[in-house]
Design a protein around this motif. Sequence first.
Motif: not given
Length: 260
Positions: A69-70, A91-92, A210-215, A245-247
């Motif tokens: 997330l940005t 906790k994200v 609808e746009q989300v994908h791995p990475g 969720f990663g940084s």
Amino acid sequence: MKKVLFLVLISLLCTSISASATPAHQETYGYGYKKQYNEQPPDLGFYAPLIEKYNGFYMGDPNEKKVYLTFDNGYEQGYTSTILDILKEKKVPATFFLTGHYVNDEPELVKRMVNDGHIIGNHSNKHLDYTKASESDIKQDLKALDEKIKKYTNQDTVQFFRPAEGRFNEKSLAITDELGYVNVFWTVAFVDWHSDRKNGWKYAFDEVMEQVHPGAIILLHTVSQDNADALSHLIDELRKRGYEFGSIEDILWDKYVPLY
């Protein structure tokens, strides 16, 4: 007479070539891509190798169900506190790309971002179009914002940069890379920066899902009430679908630190 005409023609030809052949490194690009959907990353075309050439990135590992997330913050509309509350509750981690105007006007929110464990990135002190700025102006602009961020927070370095309005060229990528910044682009975004447009949380939710994908690196603007209202739903649904969720620091680590 023929000699004069020949010289005139040569002069005109050289002038034409000089005017039309803008050096490739100075050609301006407005970042974009072709959406793919069905959890497939978008097609960036020639942007991908150009960004990678200067050690930037636009997504994480496309084989890992992790998203990043940005948020871009140019000014405050009253929704960032809610966004920070949700991120803390869920906790994200997130990265906030700030302008100098935002840091000047909202120092307490800026402090909270870092205190809550988030990263602050440089989004240009004056929201400059770096493709039209001189190298000295770019350096001055970056330094001015970095100093403001360090003044109000305990974040001692500003490593990540996102170009204002997504406008860049090879010159701006090269300058920021040489100065040690990592250019961070994105693969999920939509028109969400008009604070006077309210379409409801479901609109923002559907656009991302609808746009989300791995990475995926997800870009959201904090001036949108739709985004603030949708955020909790997005986090829950993405986790339900198996995403973590990663940084963006994770991407940098994976990209540049070899495994032994």
